[in-house]
Design an enzyme around this catalytic site. Structure first.
Site, mmCIF file in Angstrom:
data_model
loop_
_atom_site.group_PDB
_atom_site.id
_atom_site.type_symbol
_atom_site.label_atom_id
_atom_site.label_comp_id
_atom_site.label_asym_id
_atom_site.label_seq_id
_atom_site.Cartn_x
_atom_site.Cartn_y
_atom_site.Cartn_z
ATOM 1 N N ARG A 296 43.816 45.660 21.904
ATOM 2 C CA ARG A 296 42.610 45.909 21.498
ATOM 3 C C ARG A 296 42.351 44.896 20.080
ATOM 4 O O ARG A 296 40.946 44.419 20.165
ATOM 5 C CB ARG A 296 42.127 47.154 21.017
ATOM 6 C CG ARG A 296 42.292 48.633 21.898
ATOM 7 C CD ARG A 296 41.764 48.232 23.009
ATOM 8 N NE ARG A 296 42.545 47.906 24.555
ATOM 9 C CZ ARG A 296 42.286 47.786 24.895
ATOM 10 N NH1 ARG A 296 40.947 47.113 25.566
ATOM 11 N NH2 ARG A 296 42.911 46.987 26.059
ATOM 12 N N LYS B 127 38.939 40.721 33.666
ATOM 13 C CA LYS B 127 38.815 41.090 34.778
ATOM 14 C C LYS B 127 37.106 41.477 35.053
ATOM 15 O O LYS B 127 36.905 41.208 36.422
ATOM 16 C CB LYS B 127 38.795 42.709 35.076
ATOM 17 C CG LYS B 127 38.670 43.652 34.286
ATOM 18 C CD LYS B 127 39.557 45.243 34.340
ATOM 19 C CE LYS B 127 39.078 46.412 33.369
ATOM 20 N NZ LYS B 127 37.491 46.830 33.514
ATOM 21 N N THR B 128 36.682 42.557 34.287
ATOM 22 C CA THR B 128 34.978 42.073 34.204
ATOM 23 C C THR B 128 34.109 41.323 34.515
ATOM 24 O O THR B 128 33.229 41.065 36.306
ATOM 25 C CB THR B 128 34.214 42.045 33.014
ATOM 26 O OG1 THR B 128 34.593 43.535 32.584
ATOM 27 C CG2 THR B 128 32.551 43.116 32.944
ATOM 28 N N ASP C 186 36.199 49.989 39.957
ATOM 29 C CA ASP C 186 36.722 49.362 38.657
ATOM 30 C C ASP C 186 37.633 50.193 38.062
ATOM 31 O O ASP C 186 37.760 51.497 38.065
ATOM 32 C CB ASP C 186 35.959 49.036 37.529
ATOM 33 C CG ASP C 186 36.431 48.066 36.118
ATOM 34 O OD1 ASP C 186 37.745 48.105 36.103
ATOM 35 O OD2 ASP C 186 35.948 48.483 35.253
ATOM 36 N N GLU C 187 38.580 50.195 36.941
ATOM 37 C CA GLU C 187 39.685 50.965 36.771
ATOM 38 C C GLU C 187 40.747 51.374 36.942
ATOM 39 O O GLU C 187 40.679 52.817 37.147
ATOM 40 C CB GLU C 187 39.067 51.786 35.067
ATOM 41 C CG GLU C 187 38.100 50.944 34.397
ATOM 42 C CD GLU C 187 39.229 50.286 33.469
ATOM 43 O OE1 GLU C 187 40.343 50.483 33.785
ATOM 44 O OE2 GLU C 187 38.584 49.893 32.434
ATOM 45 N N GLN D 287 47.745 50.374 32.076
ATOM 46 C CA GLN D 287 46.555 50.828 31.005
ATOM 47 C C GLN D 287 46.131 52.017 31.741
ATOM 48 O O GLN D 287 45.385 52.901 31.439
ATOM 49 C CB GLN D 287 44.929 50.098 30.895
ATOM 50 C CG GLN D 287 45.652 48.321 30.376
ATOM 51 C CD GLN D 287 45.020 47.432 30.145
ATOM 52 O OE1 GLN D 287 44.380 47.973 29.451
ATOM 53 N NE2 GLN D 287 44.480 46.692 30.376
#
Length: 745
Positions: free
Chosen positions: A607, A32-33, A223-224, A254
């Site tokens: 992670r 996504k980044t 974002d997020e 998340q």
């Protein structure tokens, strides 16, 4: 458009779909980044002015890294983007427009310690019991109100809030809230929540200002998005209402920050606000093995409220997930340390390839002891922040006074530092006088001979003259020159330099490091404003992730799962997989809480890139008591086809509960411990829950599942009512009263 070559089809579609509302559902490890970076670069490439783009992240570090990537694609134009955290971007707007809402542009931003200190002073002045009105509890209540855009005036007129406060034996919270906000205003200060609260007020009450920024920011990227709260979403919804070019990126799986106000409904219901919404799913995971992805999918499938997606990967299958059973928390630490040592040697890995994640900070002790015994270097993320160290806060308080002399908390911290003979009683007298006469505290201090008499008047006047000289320095010189001069003339550096103890030398070095940070800020060409005020704003808005620095030495990373969000490691160990620890016993009162705990476990699993190990202990010290434990329910929810159970190193030892109980009795200071969680039993035929408003500390109650117990404490968290009950058989439980049914006996 050469930059599209490295993107898969959904990623490319997300980059190219520039106009209109867009939601990108980005699974863990789906890139996504990269999509956000290329999307912004694509906008600039197509002649959109960077000044017209606002990109919001949750850490300054993430924003900085993204800006650097964009600069590599489009050049220095990337420096003109409005990019940063919600708080840093909107604090910038508030400084420009501060006078519209009654503040000076040099307002101070109070951190949590400042806020608690101010609340503690107010509670004392109101002659209230600080054991009932704990500053942290009161601050949490006030924060919850502000995140829902409830002012102190509205709070004090709302019968539901007032009834809740009475029920929890804290009827004065509304008055404390009022006094707290008035004191902040007089100090020309805002706390962290105020930045979003007053941005909303600014846009609501000054439509010309809203109009200006609506037309300035033609493209918004968030974002997020799953971590946004009500106040944050209200701001971006207003800003996007003209052009409708709003792009949100997130993953409902998340969403793990409800405890600080995040509202998962923002992402779940986004389509209701934007019927023309385009939805793109990034489902290919580039980070983890097939095994890890499949285990994560099997877990999160148990959540009822979620957006549909099918995360998959082309990576190798990978090794099975290991589940390690230990007899105690100390053995768990030893087994993890030994496993890391062996993996390093067998696979030729370094310490930086490993991370150990836990639900609570307290779990790090046994891990640290085990790693030290094996001489494995480690670092703890989320420990004491550099900017929270005493000597750093002392010097920063001088900087704050030079920029904003009305800052009450900074004044209280340094007026007798180094010692000048101005005691707490004198300071309290000045504050009360200022409050009773509706004056800023600085007006009293800087004109002390006009308002008060006494033996300390001359000393206070000398201090005021010193601060006035620092104000001149701060106005005329850049941040580094001003900081150096203030540090020298305040007397703090001299006092630290003369302290030749080990601690004294360390504090002196820390202050020098702070000055290095100011120099780095001043030398940074991206910082147009090089004033001391600008430096203070930047550090006031740092997160723990922003502050963590790499010292160049390879170390194992120890951190809470919350702190691990956005990071990735080759080998991940998730420890403490036990009922009442993970999921936390405080998150078992409702399905919503339990689903958040499951999402937290999902974040932890994802992670890991190559190997994942889960561990639990059959006994653990908690709050000074040895407690028997049982495996977490989450271990039962993951796909059994990808699990490998590891036996303990001593395979002859079987679980012996009587051994554990005898050990507990032998320990000095042994007290009653909670027994394993009782199985649910049918409620009695005559069971009828009582009105939660009738609950009081000390009364006996009955719960359908946990039996009979005593109410130990009643709490408010945001708008939620919680009771801490010590059950005779099940031990201490925290219950959300909107779901848990209790009968008063």
């Amino acid at each position: 458009m050469y930059y599209l070559k490295g993107l898969n089809e959904p990623q490319s579609e997300a980059v190219l779909h520039t106009d209109g509302p867009l939601m990108i559902i980005a699974g863990a490890g789906s890139g996504k980044t990269r999509v956000l970076t290329y999307r912004i670069a694509h906008l600039i490439y197509n002649k959109v002015e960077p000044f017209n783009i606002m990109a919001l992240t949750f850490t300054n570090k993430a924003a900085g890294e993204m800006r650097q990537r964009i600069e590599k694609l489009v050049g220095t134009e990337a420096r003109n983007l409005w990019m940063g955290t919600f708080h840093s971007v909107f604090a910038k707007i508030l400084r420009i427009e501060a006078e519209k809402i009654g503040f000076d542009h040099n307002f101070t931003i109070y951190d949590t310690d400042d806020s608690k200190s101010l609340l503690k002073a107010i509670i004392k002045e109101m002659n209230l019991d600080d054991k009932v009105y704990k500053p942290s509890t009161v601050l949490n209540r006030i924060s919850g109100a502000k995140n829902r855009m409830v002012s102190w005036q509205e709070y004090n007129q709302n019968p539901i809030f007032l009834a809740d406060d009475i029920a929890y034996q804290r009827p004065e919270i509304g008055k404390i809230f009022k006094n707290y906000q008035l004191r902040l205003f007089k100090a020309n200060a805002m706390d962290f929540d105020d930045i979003l609260f007053f941005t909303n007020i600014l846009f609501k009450e000054h439509l010309d200002i809203l109009y200006k920024y609506q037309h300035k920011f033609k493209y918004l990227l968030i974002d997020e998005f799953q971590d946004t709260n009500f106040a944050q979403y209200e701001i971006v919804r207003k800003l996007a209402s003209v052009h409708q070019n709003i792009c949100v990126v997130g993953d409902d799986a998340q969403s793990i920050y409800a405890f600080r106000g995040a509202d998962i409904q923002n992402i779940l219901n986004f389509e209701k606000d934007y019927p023309d919404l385009k939805v793109i799913r990034l489902e290919q995971n580039y980070r983890s093995t097939k095994t890890i992805v499949q285990v994560a999918n099997s877990l999160i499938a148990h959540n009822q409220k979620q957006l549909k997606k099918n995360v998959w990967t082309d990576n190798e299958q990978g090794t099975p997930i290991k589940i390690v059973k230990a007899h105690s928390d100390s053995e768990e630490g030893r087994l993890v340390a030994q496993s890391i040592f062996e993996e390093k040697n067998n696979a030729g890995l370094t310490n930086s390839h490993f991370a150990v994640l836990y639900r609570t900070n307290a779990q790090s002790r046994s891990l640290e002891e085990a790693l030290r015994r094996m001489n494995i270097k480690y670092k703890i993320v989320g420990g004491l922040s550099f900017y929270q160290r005493r000597e750093i806060k002392d010097l920063l308080a001088y900087f704050r006074m030079a920029v904003n002399p009305n800052d009450e908390e900074a004044l209280k911290r340094i007026i007798n530092l180094p010692k000048r003979g101005i005691g707490d009683t004198t300071v309290a007298k000045m504050i009360v006088f200022a409050y009773e006469n509706d004056l800023p505290i600085w007006q009293v201090v800087s004109n002390i001979q006009k308002y008060l008499t006494g033996k300390n008047v001359t000393t206070i006047d000398t201090f005021a003259q010193l601060i006035k000289s620092f104000q001149i320095v701060a106005n005329q010189k850049d941040a580094y020159k001003a900081a150096t001069e203030i540090a020298k003339n305040s007397g703090l550096i001299k006092e630290l330099y003369e302290d030749k103890t080990v601690d004294g030398l360390a504090r002196y070095e820390n202050v020098q490091e702070l000055l290095n940070a100011v120099k780095e800020f001043t030398d940074n060409i991206e910082n147009e404003d090089k004033s001391l005020s600008a430096f203070l704003q930047q550090i006031a808005l740092l997160t723990s992730v922003d502050e963590s620095k790499d010292d160049g030495e390879e170390r194992i990373t120890l951190m809470t799962i919350h702190a691990s969000k956005g990071l990735e490691f080759s080998h991940v160990y998730i420890v403490g997989m036990e009922e009442d620890l993970f999921p936390s016993q405080m998150m078992l009162s409702s399905r919503a809480d339990l689903e958040e705990e499951r999402r937290l476990f999902y974040v932890a699993i994802t992670r890991a890139e190559n190997k994942l190990t889960l561990s639990y202990a059959l006994s653990r010290y908690q709050h000074g008591r040895l407690k028997e434990c049982e495996p977490s329910r989450f271990l039962e929810e993951i796909d059994k086809d990808h699990i490998q159970h590891e036996k303990t190193r001593n395979q002859n030892i079987e679980v012996n509960t009587s051994f554990v109980k005898n050990l507990m009795h032998q320990r000095q200071g042994y007290t009653k411990v909670s027994t394993p969680k009782p199985k649910a039993t049918p409620p009695p035929a005559d069971f009828k829950p009582s009105n939660p408003n009738d609950l009081k500390v000390g009364i006996r109650v009955e719960h359908i599942k946990f039996g009979i117990g005593t109410v130990k404490e009643l709490e408010l968290q945001g708008n939620d009512r919680k009771a801490i009950v010590d059950f005779d058989d099940a031990g201490e439980k925290t219950l959300l009263l909107s779901f848990a049914k209790l009968r008063i006996l």
